[in-house]
Structure formats: structure tokens, C-alpha cells
Write a protein that holds these residues in place. Structure first.
Motif, PDB file in Angstrom:
ATOM      1  N   ASP A  31       0.833  -1.211   0.000  1.00 33.46           N
ATOM      2  CA  ASP A  31       0.000   0.000   0.000  1.00 33.46           C
ATOM      3  C   ASP A  31       0.863   1.253   0.000  1.00 33.46           C
ATOM      4  O   ASP A  31       0.558   2.226  -0.699  1.00 33.46           O
ATOM      5  CB  ASP A  31      -0.933   0.018   1.212  1.00 33.46           C
ATOM      6  CG  ASP A  31      -2.131  -0.893   1.050  1.00 33.46           C
ATOM      7  OD1 ASP A  31      -2.349  -1.411  -0.069  1.00 33.46           O
ATOM      8  OD2 ASP A  31      -2.857  -1.099   2.048  1.00 33.46           O
ATOM      9  N   ASP A  32       1.946   1.239   0.778  1.00 32.28           N
ATOM     10  CA  ASP A  32       2.840   2.393   0.807  1.00 32.28           C
ATOM     11  C   ASP A  32       3.529   2.595  -0.538  1.00 32.28           C
ATOM     12  O   ASP A  32       3.721   3.737  -0.976  1.00 32.28           O
ATOM     13  CB  ASP A  32       3.888   2.245   1.913  1.00 32.28           C
ATOM     14  CG  ASP A  32       3.374   2.655   3.280  1.00 32.28           C
ATOM     15  OD1 ASP A  32       2.276   3.238   3.345  1.00 32.28           O
ATOM     16  OD2 ASP A  32       4.067   2.403   4.282  1.00 32.28           O
ATOM     17  N   MET A  33       3.897   1.507  -1.194  1.00 34.06           N
ATOM     18  CA  MET A  33       4.528   1.648  -2.507  1.00 34.06           C
ATOM     19  C   MET A  33       3.549   2.256  -3.510  1.00 34.06           C
ATOM     20  O   MET A  33       3.923   3.124  -4.298  1.00 34.06           O
ATOM     21  CB  MET A  33       5.045   0.291  -2.989  1.00 34.06           C
ATOM     22  CG  MET A  33       6.235  -0.222  -2.212  1.00 34.06           C
ATOM     23  SD  MET A  33       6.820  -1.824  -2.778  1.00 34.06           S
ATOM     24  CE  MET A  33       7.708  -1.329  -4.254  1.00 34.06           C
ATOM     25  N   GLU A  34       2.312   1.821  -3.462  1.00 33.12           N
ATOM     26  CA  GLU A  34       1.290   2.368  -4.360  1.00 33.12           C
ATOM     27  C   GLU A  34       1.055   3.852  -4.075  1.00 33.12           C
ATOM     28  O   GLU A  34       1.003   4.672  -4.990  1.00 33.12           O
ATOM     29  CB  GLU A  34      -0.002   1.576  -4.181  1.00 33.12           C
ATOM     30  CG  GLU A  34      -1.110   1.952  -5.115  1.00 33.12           C
ATOM     31  CD  GLU A  34      -2.326   1.072  -4.912  1.00 33.12           C
ATOM     32  OE1 GLU A  34      -3.425   1.640  -4.775  1.00 33.12           O
ATOM     33  OE2 GLU A  34      -2.170  -0.160  -4.880  1.00 33.12           O
ATOM     34  N   GLU A  35       0.949   4.185  -2.794  1.00 36.99           N
ATOM     35  CA  GLU A  35       0.752   5.575  -2.424  1.00 36.99           C
ATOM     36  C   GLU A  35       1.983   6.413  -2.770  1.00 36.99           C
ATOM     37  O   GLU A  35       1.860   7.572  -3.187  1.00 36.99           O
ATOM     38  CB  GLU A  35       0.444   5.692  -0.932  1.00 36.99           C
ATOM     39  CG  GLU A  35       0.117   7.092  -0.491  1.00 36.99           C
ATOM     40  CD  GLU A  35      -0.224   7.187   0.984  1.00 36.99           C
ATOM     41  OE1 GLU A  35      -0.385   8.331   1.451  1.00 36.99           O
ATOM     42  OE2 GLU A  35      -0.318   6.159   1.669  1.00 36.99           O
ATOM     43  N   GLY A  36       3.167   5.837  -2.611  1.00 33.14           N
ATOM     44  CA  GLY A  36       4.395   6.548  -2.936  1.00 33.14           C
ATOM     45  C   GLY A  36       4.459   6.932  -4.404  1.00 33.14           C
ATOM     46  O   GLY A  36       4.858   8.051  -4.750  1.00 33.14           O
TER      47      GLY A  36
END
Length: 159
Positions: A31-36
């Protein structure tokens, strides 16, 4: 992360055993990679760096959980080290570096740990947590979850 995501992850963590906790950490990293990527595309480099550091801290938790006494554990650790290196390079260069490869590797590891967690008979790591009931009441467009505050009087600090 949004407030709803934090709440959902908190619930999952409170009910998880060791292998299920690894799955939660993988989900948080993905999720953090997608948001990043979304934040990077929007041009907010400070927020991008904060998100990468957060994903890196979740990855470090997975690294601490790894068992290095097996050949498989060493292989998984080498993947973690590679992803961690790419996160560091992303912070330094202020852009996603090899995130497609990292995402694919993390998704494959997540699916493997998901299979393991489905067969894992261990009890949840957190003891004396509140039982959460879903579906007793419905909100407008969402399913409400509630806890019984009188359920377990042994929770909390005892004098």
C-alpha cells in the motif's frame, strides 16, 4: 495511510498470529509503494520520502522476523535486502527506483505467506484483546464494527 486503513490494519494486527502478521506487513508495504508512486507523480517529494521511510520500517520488521537458520530464510532475506537497497536509492534519488521489480517480489512473497498463514494453527500473538463483532449494525454505505466493553474485565492494568 488513511484513517480507515490504519483502523483496518490495527484490527488485523490485534487478531494475527506470526504468519498472519507477516501478511499484514506485506500489505502495508505494498500500500505504501502504491501511495508513494501516486504522491511522486503528484510532485510531492517530501511526502514521497516519508512514505518510502515508512515502507522501509515495515520491511525492517519483516527482516527482524526472518529466520536465518534455513536456506529459504536466507533467500528471503536476500530479497528483503534488495528491496531495502532500492528504497534507500529511492530516498537518495528522490524517485522510485526499480519499484516494479520490488513490487512483484513482495507480491510473490505475500502470496506465499498468505498460504502459510491459512494453514498456521498458532494462536494470535496479542492476548486479551477485545472481540470485534462485524455486521451487528450497518451505517450508511458501510459495515460497522463494534466491541463489547463489558466482555473481558481482565484487560488493561491491574492494581
Amino acid at each position: 495511510m488513511t484513517k480507515e486503513q490504519v483502523s483496518a490494519y490495527t484490527l488485523r494486527i490485534s487478531q494475527a498470529n506470526t504468519s498472519a502478521l507477516a501478511v499484514v506487513l506485506y500489505d502495508m508495504i505494498l500500500d505504501d509503494m502504491e501511495e508513494g508512486i501516486r504522491v511522486y507523480d503528484a510532485g510531492d517529494l517530501e511526502r514521497f520520502e516519508a512514505i518510502v521511510k515508512q515502507a522501509q520500517s515495515f520491511l525492517q520488521e519483516l527482516m527482524f522476523m526472518s529466520k536465518m537458520d534455513t536456506p529459504t530464510g536466507c533467500d528471503v532475506m536476500s530479497i528483503y535486502l534488495y528491496v531495502n537497497k532500492q528504497f534507500l536509492l529511492s530516498i537518495v534519488r528522490r524517485k522510485p527506483v526499480e519499484w516494479k521489480v520490488c513490487r512483484e517480489a513482495m507480491e510473490k512473497l505475500r502470496s506465499s505467506f498468505q498460504e502459510i498463514s491459512e494453514r498456521d494453527p498458532d494462536a494470535p500473538l496479542m492476548q486479551h484483546t477485545q472481540q470485534v463483532y462485524a455486521g451487528l449494525t450497518y451505517g450508511r454505505g458501510c459495515l460497522n464494527e463494534s466491541c463489547d466493553p463489558l466482555e473481558d474485565r481482565s484487560r488493561g492494568l491491574q492494581a
